[in-house]
Design a protein around this motif. Structure first.
Motif, PDB file in Angstrom:
ATOM      1  N   VAL A   1     -20.445   3.740  10.958  1.00  0.00           N
ATOM      2  CA  VAL A   1     -20.715   2.127  10.778  1.00  0.00           C
ATOM      3  C   VAL A   1     -21.563   2.220   9.692  1.00  0.00           C
ATOM      4  O   VAL A   1     -22.771   2.396   9.529  1.00  0.00           O
ATOM      5  CB  VAL A   1     -21.329   1.393  11.996  1.00  0.00           C
ATOM      6  CG1 VAL A   1     -21.420  -0.206  11.419  1.00  0.00           C
ATOM      7  CG2 VAL A   1     -20.402   1.292  13.088  1.00  0.00           C
TER       8      VAL A   1
ATOM      9  N   GLU B   1     -26.410  -1.028  17.116  1.00  0.00           N
ATOM     10  CA  GLU B   1     -27.320  -2.163  17.387  1.00  0.00           C
ATOM     11  C   GLU B   1     -28.332  -2.289  16.303  1.00  0.00           C
ATOM     12  O   GLU B   1     -28.905  -1.213  16.125  1.00  0.00           O
ATOM     13  CB  GLU B   1     -27.914  -2.076  18.571  1.00  0.00           C
ATOM     14  CG  GLU B   1     -28.537  -3.350  19.101  1.00  0.00           C
ATOM     15  CD  GLU B   1     -28.675  -3.204  20.613  1.00  0.00           C
ATOM     16  OE1 GLU B   1     -29.127  -4.232  21.129  1.00  0.00           O
ATOM     17  OE2 GLU B   1     -28.579  -2.254  21.497  1.00  0.00           O
TER      18      GLU B   1
ATOM     19  N   PRO C   1     -18.475 -11.811  23.586  1.00  0.00           N
ATOM     20  CA  PRO C   1     -18.011 -11.100  22.064  1.00  0.00           C
ATOM     21  C   PRO C   1     -17.097 -11.883  21.268  1.00  0.00           C
ATOM     22  O   PRO C   1     -16.532 -12.861  21.646  1.00  0.00           O
ATOM     23  CB  PRO C   1     -17.154  -9.974  22.608  1.00  0.00           C
ATOM     24  CG  PRO C   1     -16.667 -10.045  23.687  1.00  0.00           C
ATOM     25  CD  PRO C   1     -17.555 -11.008  24.392  1.00  0.00           C
TER      26      PRO C   1
ATOM     27  N   TYR D   1     -23.218  -0.347   6.526  1.00  0.00           N
ATOM     28  CA  TYR D   1     -23.606  -1.663   6.419  1.00  0.00           C
ATOM     29  C   TYR D   1     -24.673  -1.808   5.592  1.00  0.00           C
ATOM     30  O   TYR D   1     -25.329  -0.867   4.882  1.00  0.00           O
ATOM     31  CB  TYR D   1     -23.959  -2.334   7.890  1.00  0.00           C
ATOM     32  CG  TYR D   1     -25.122  -1.358   8.735  1.00  0.00           C
ATOM     33  CD1 TYR D   1     -26.533  -1.969   8.495  1.00  0.00           C
ATOM     34  CD2 TYR D   1     -25.065  -0.283   9.105  1.00  0.00           C
ATOM     35  CE1 TYR D   1     -27.483  -1.416   8.887  1.00  0.00           C
ATOM     36  CE2 TYR D   1     -26.078   0.387   9.772  1.00  0.00           C
ATOM     37  CZ  TYR D   1     -27.374  -0.327   9.688  1.00  0.00           C
ATOM     38  OH  TYR D   1     -28.346   0.229  10.177  1.00  0.00           O
TER      39      TYR D   1
ATOM     40  N   CYS E   1     -26.637  -7.457  15.279  1.00  0.00           N
ATOM     41  CA  CYS E   1     -25.157  -6.989  15.331  1.00  0.00           C
ATOM     42  C   CYS E   1     -25.104  -6.030  16.383  1.00  0.00           C
ATOM     43  O   CYS E   1     -26.194  -5.146  16.564  1.00  0.00           O
ATOM     44  CB  CYS E   1     -24.727  -6.383  14.227  1.00  0.00           C
ATOM     45  SG  CYS E   1     -23.186  -5.410  14.341  1.00  0.00           S
ATOM     46  N   ARG E   2     -24.339  -6.056  17.326  1.00  0.00           N
ATOM     47  CA  ARG E   2     -23.978  -5.019  18.566  1.00  0.00           C
ATOM     48  C   ARG E   2     -22.628  -4.670  18.650  1.00  0.00           C
ATOM     49  O   ARG E   2     -21.825  -5.573  18.683  1.00  0.00           O
ATOM     50  CB  ARG E   2     -24.633  -5.573  19.759  1.00  0.00           C
ATOM     51  CG  ARG E   2     -24.540  -4.271  20.936  1.00  0.00           C
ATOM     52  CD  ARG E   2     -25.609  -4.679  22.277  1.00  0.00           C
ATOM     53  NE  ARG E   2     -24.980  -6.179  22.663  1.00  0.00           N
ATOM     54  CZ  ARG E   2     -24.527  -6.188  23.805  1.00  0.00           C
ATOM     55  NH1 ARG E   2     -23.997  -5.288  24.305  1.00  0.00           N
ATOM     56  NH2 ARG E   2     -24.203  -7.596  24.280  1.00  0.00           N
ATOM     57  N   ILE E   3     -22.296  -3.495  18.650  1.00  0.00           N
ATOM     58  CA  ILE E   3     -20.908  -2.999  18.582  1.00  0.00           C
ATOM     59  C   ILE E   3     -20.648  -1.980  19.889  1.00  0.00           C
ATOM     60  O   ILE E   3     -21.575  -1.080  19.955  1.00  0.00           O
ATOM     61  CB  ILE E   3     -20.291  -2.058  17.525  1.00  0.00           C
ATOM     62  CG1 ILE E   3     -20.442  -3.202  16.211  1.00  0.00           C
ATOM     63  CG2 ILE E   3     -18.976  -1.912  17.726  1.00  0.00           C
ATOM     64  CD1 ILE E   3     -20.148  -2.550  14.866  1.00  0.00           C
TER      65      ILE E   3
ATOM     66  N   ARG F   1     -15.873  -3.964  21.208  1.00  0.00           N
ATOM     67  CA  ARG F   1     -16.072  -5.584  21.068  1.00  0.00           C
ATOM     68  C   ARG F   1     -17.438  -5.494  20.143  1.00  0.00           C
ATOM     69  O   ARG F   1     -17.983  -4.720  20.127  1.00  0.00           O
ATOM     70  CB  ARG F   1     -17.102  -5.850  22.464  1.00  0.00           C
ATOM     71  CG  ARG F   1     -15.850  -5.787  23.470  1.00  0.00           C
ATOM     72  CD  ARG F   1     -16.301  -6.175  24.897  1.00  0.00           C
ATOM     73  NE  ARG F   1     -15.213  -6.460  25.905  1.00  0.00           N
ATOM     74  CZ  ARG F   1     -15.018  -5.573  26.768  1.00  0.00           C
ATOM     75  NH1 ARG F   1     -15.287  -4.275  26.721  1.00  0.00           N
ATOM     76  NH2 ARG F   1     -13.982  -5.738  27.497  1.00  0.00           N
ATOM     77  N   PHE F   2     -17.376  -6.890  19.599  1.00  0.00           N
ATOM     78  CA  PHE F   2     -18.542  -6.999  18.363  1.00  0.00           C
ATOM     79  C   PHE F   2     -19.271  -8.272  19.030  1.00  0.00           C
ATOM     80  O   PHE F   2     -18.652  -9.151  19.287  1.00  0.00           O
ATOM     81  CB  PHE F   2     -18.096  -7.259  16.986  1.00  0.00           C
ATOM     82  CG  PHE F   2     -17.460  -6.205  16.224  1.00  0.00           C
ATOM     83  CD1 PHE F   2     -18.019  -5.624  15.410  1.00  0.00           C
ATOM     84  CD2 PHE F   2     -16.128  -5.748  16.921  1.00  0.00           C
ATOM     85  CE1 PHE F   2     -17.258  -4.651  14.674  1.00  0.00           C
ATOM     86  CE2 PHE F   2     -15.819  -4.592  16.377  1.00  0.00           C
ATOM     87  CZ  PHE F   2     -16.070  -3.985  15.282  1.00  0.00           C
ATOM     88  N   TYR F   3     -20.486  -8.031  19.019  1.00  0.00           N
ATOM     89  CA  TYR F   3     -21.730  -9.489  19.289  1.00  0.00           C
ATOM     90  C   TYR F   3     -22.484  -9.685  18.166  1.00  0.00           C
ATOM     91  O   TYR F   3     -23.084  -8.817  17.711  1.00  0.00           O
ATOM     92  CB  TYR F   3     -22.277  -8.941  20.461  1.00  0.00           C
ATOM     93  CG  TYR F   3     -21.704  -8.690  21.604  1.00  0.00           C
ATOM     94  CD1 TYR F   3     -21.518  -9.445  22.756  1.00  0.00           C
ATOM     95  CD2 TYR F   3     -21.336  -7.410  22.094  1.00  0.00           C
ATOM     96  CE1 TYR F   3     -20.725  -9.137  23.830  1.00  0.00           C
ATOM     97  CE2 TYR F   3     -20.549  -6.628  23.096  1.00  0.00           C
ATOM     98  CZ  TYR F   3     -20.395  -7.927  23.981  1.00  0.00           C
ATOM     99  OH  TYR F   3     -19.752  -7.470  25.349  1.00  0.00           O
ATOM    100  N   TRP F   4     -22.418 -11.033  17.727  1.00  0.00           N
ATOM    101  CA  TRP F   4     -23.132 -11.346  16.373  1.00  0.00           C
ATOM    102  C   TRP F   4     -24.350 -12.113  17.017  1.00  0.00           C
ATOM    103  O   TRP F   4     -24.187 -13.012  17.831  1.00  0.00           O
ATOM    104  CB  TRP F   4     -22.137 -12.120  15.522  1.00  0.00           C
ATOM    105  CG  TRP F   4     -21.049 -11.670  15.167  1.00  0.00           C
ATOM    106  CD1 TRP F   4     -19.918 -12.117  15.338  1.00  0.00           C
ATOM    107  CD2 TRP F   4     -21.063 -10.283  14.579  1.00  0.00           C
ATOM    108  NE1 TRP F   4     -18.788 -11.450  14.782  1.00  0.00           N
ATOM    109  CE2 TRP F   4     -19.523 -10.265  14.320  1.00  0.00           C
ATOM    110  CE3 TRP F   4     -21.760  -9.188  14.252  1.00  0.00           C
ATOM    111  CZ2 TRP F   4     -18.814  -9.060  13.820  1.00  0.00           C
ATOM    112  CZ3 TRP F   4     -21.118  -8.128  13.505  1.00  0.00           C
ATOM    113  CH2 TRP F   4     -19.677  -8.151  13.150  1.00  0.00           C
TER     114      TRP F   4
END
Length: 387
Positions: free
Chosen positions: A190, A94, A127, A192, A172-174, A118-121
């Protein structure tokens, strides 16, 4: 000499990949300008630094490695992994602020179809990426196969790597959901950068689908309902052949920007779309001079048939294939909408095409401006299972 040629080829390919990407401010992804300074801040999230905070890696005193490191103590691999309990969802990352994911590594245990990534932008509640972790990393059949490409790499020991750049502007949340009836262990990292993101950078999307078996004379829909401006950048296909004979005659079709019955882009065959030819066969003769042929696995920067499961002639009789095609230097650009289909079509020995009813699963990858269209209802556990 061959090694030198291979090295040069890979440098050219990697540079080409970098040049083909839309750039974000402050992030250099091109070997040609890798030496240039940047104000971007590099961070990394793992079980040894759950939040990616500066100067806070390796601080754990409890974790999955605590027993093995009890004589060594803090900073000595105390928390290298996490356990995701059955029927629970774990937040892998997150991140607040603007930036871009540049690399993801993980090695999940358990059933790869039953672990959903799942990825959330930014502020979205649905997602932009939703797929079983195995399929997302081109391992849809739950069995390891080496894969070397620019966007996805799977190394020995079932080490999954993703190099798709994924910019975000606010957050960003994965997550990883374990829908299995057993706990799983996840090692992950991860990588970034925190940086400004340019106005023309699209959001990364990936969507999974599966139909088993496909109804007779029905096209397999890779994706539809994409609305907005963007570019389609990749296809992974987990193809299970349920009949004897050749299965790869089906044409892929890209319906874009108002196309109805007829698409703007129409391929000439499945093996053609994945940049192979003639059944992916290698022909050879045995010592008696009898000619035979067999499927030939291959990996390249942009296309590949990395996995051929031939069956054992006993209980595991099905032939299964894994194929990928990355549109890195040739993205499919659309302005308003996009739908992509592929035919399930084989070949009769008597010279006729043969509609098939096979087991097909896929993940497609694209960038677009948000908000994205609604994804289809995700398959149930029974619908996901590889039999």
């Amino acid at each position: 000499m061959k090694k030198l040629v291979l090295i040069v080829l890979m440098i050219v390919c990697v540079t080409g990949f970098a040049n083909a990407q839309e750039k974000f401010n402050g992030i250099d992804v091109n070997l040609g300008n890798l030496y240039r300074m940047s104000d971007a801040k590099t961070r990394s999230i793992s079980p040894e630094n759950f939040n990616g905070e500066k100067g806070k890696g390796g601080m754990a005193t409890t974790g999955t490695g605590a027993g093995a490191s009890k004589e060594l103590g803090q900073t000595w691999k105390v928390s290298p992994s996490v356990v995701i309990k059955k029927h629970t969802t774990y937040t892998i990352a997150e991140i607040d602020g603007s930036g871009a994911i540049q690399h993801i590594w993980m090695t999940p245990t358990g059933n790869w179809r039953f672990s959903i990534i799942r990825f959330y932008w930014d502020d979205e509640t649905t997602p932009s990426v939703e797929a079983p972790v195995g399929d997302f990393f081109c391992m849809g059949w739950g069995k390891y196969s080496p894969l070397q490409s620019l966007a996805v790499v799977v190394n020995p020991g079932s080490a999954f790597n993703c190099y798709w750049p994924m910019p975000f502007r606010k957050k960003c949340r994965i997550t990883m959901e374990n829908i299995d009836d057993a706990d799983m262990v996840l090692y992950y990292q991860v990588d970034y950068s925190l940086t400004d993101v340019s106005r023309d950078a699209g959001y990364f999307h990936a969507q999974f689908r599966r139909v088993n078996p496909l109804p007779l004379k029905k096209d397999y829909v890779l994706v539809d309902g994409i609305v907005g401006k963007g570019q389609y950048v990749g296809t992974y296909l987990a193809y299970g052949s349920l009949k004897n004979g050749w299965w790869g005659e089906g044409e892929i079709k890209f319906f874009m920007d108002g196309d109805t019955k007829f698409p703007t882009i129409n391929g000439t065959g499945t093996e053609d779309y994945f940049c192979g030819s003639y059944d992916f066969d290698t022909h050879h003769k045995n010592k008696a001079g009898v000619e035979s042929s067999e499927y030939t696995e291959f990996c390249s920067p942009y296309t590949g048939l990395p996995q051929v499961i031939r069956g054992d002639g006993h209980y595991e009789v099905a032939q299964r294939f894994g194929l990928y095609r990355w549109h890195i230097t040739d993205p499919i650009r659309f302005d308003k909408d996009l739908k992509v289909t592929i035919q399930d079509l084989g070949w009769h020995a008597d010279g006729r095409y043969m509609p098939l009813q096979d087991d097909i699963a896929s993940v497609v990858y694209w960038y677009q401006s948000d908000p994205h269209g609604a994804f289809p209802v995700f398959p149930s556990k029974d619908q996901l299972e590889v039999n």
